[in-house]
Motif scaffolding. Sequence first.
Motif: not given
Length: 227
Positions: A9-20, A144-156
């Motif tokens: 999940l750390f890698v997802v947050g880091l590499l999802g930088g373009g989306h962020c 709390w801004l709607p974000c697909g990556l945040v919601y995906s991580a939330s399932l974990s």
Amino acid sequence: MLETSLFALFVVGLLGGGHCLGMCGGLVTAFTLQLPSGVRRAPFLLGYNVGRIGSYALIGALLGGLSGAGLTLLATRPFQWVLYFLANLMLIGMGLYLAGMSSAVTRIEAFGRPLWRLLQPRLARLLPVRSPAQSIAVGALWGWLPCGLVYSASLSALAAANAASGALTMLAFGLGTLPNLLLMGAFADRLRAQIQKRPVRLLAGLAVTAIGLYRLAEPLLSGALFI
């Protein structure tokens, strides 16, 4: 097992930088442009991100605590396995997103829009930001801004089945997003240029996908699913 999930999940947050940067970079810029002239921006940027990541950890704690309570009430191991498999399917989806192979995980952002519409007026009342303490409050709502990556991580976090592990799960993801959003400027541009390179995204995305596949297969290979 938790350590593997935290790293992924750390890698997802880091590499999802373009989306962020695409979703949140404009907000950071807008908040910063409203600051009084002559103030140091660093404390405000830090405050935004402390609040944002704090909200992520709170979301993780709530989801982990709720799922743990649900598992206790239901006393059912199959329900726990369902959460586990869903979380790792979502991890695979995030890996495919990072690799540029699928954007399916971003489609779940629509689920959070009703809540965001309720929070937006409260955020507006905090603007313009006049102090670092106020920036923390702004960041907490921003989390709390709607974000697909945040919601995906939330399932974990939901699959973690306890508040502490859920909070750690979302904290790991939030810390991964921090470099891109905290260091907005020349260094962030260079960092984004590196992590947005196709080979880097492909390698990282496939690595995250492989972790998700391994975590899906592990209970079957070890026989834990049948115990």
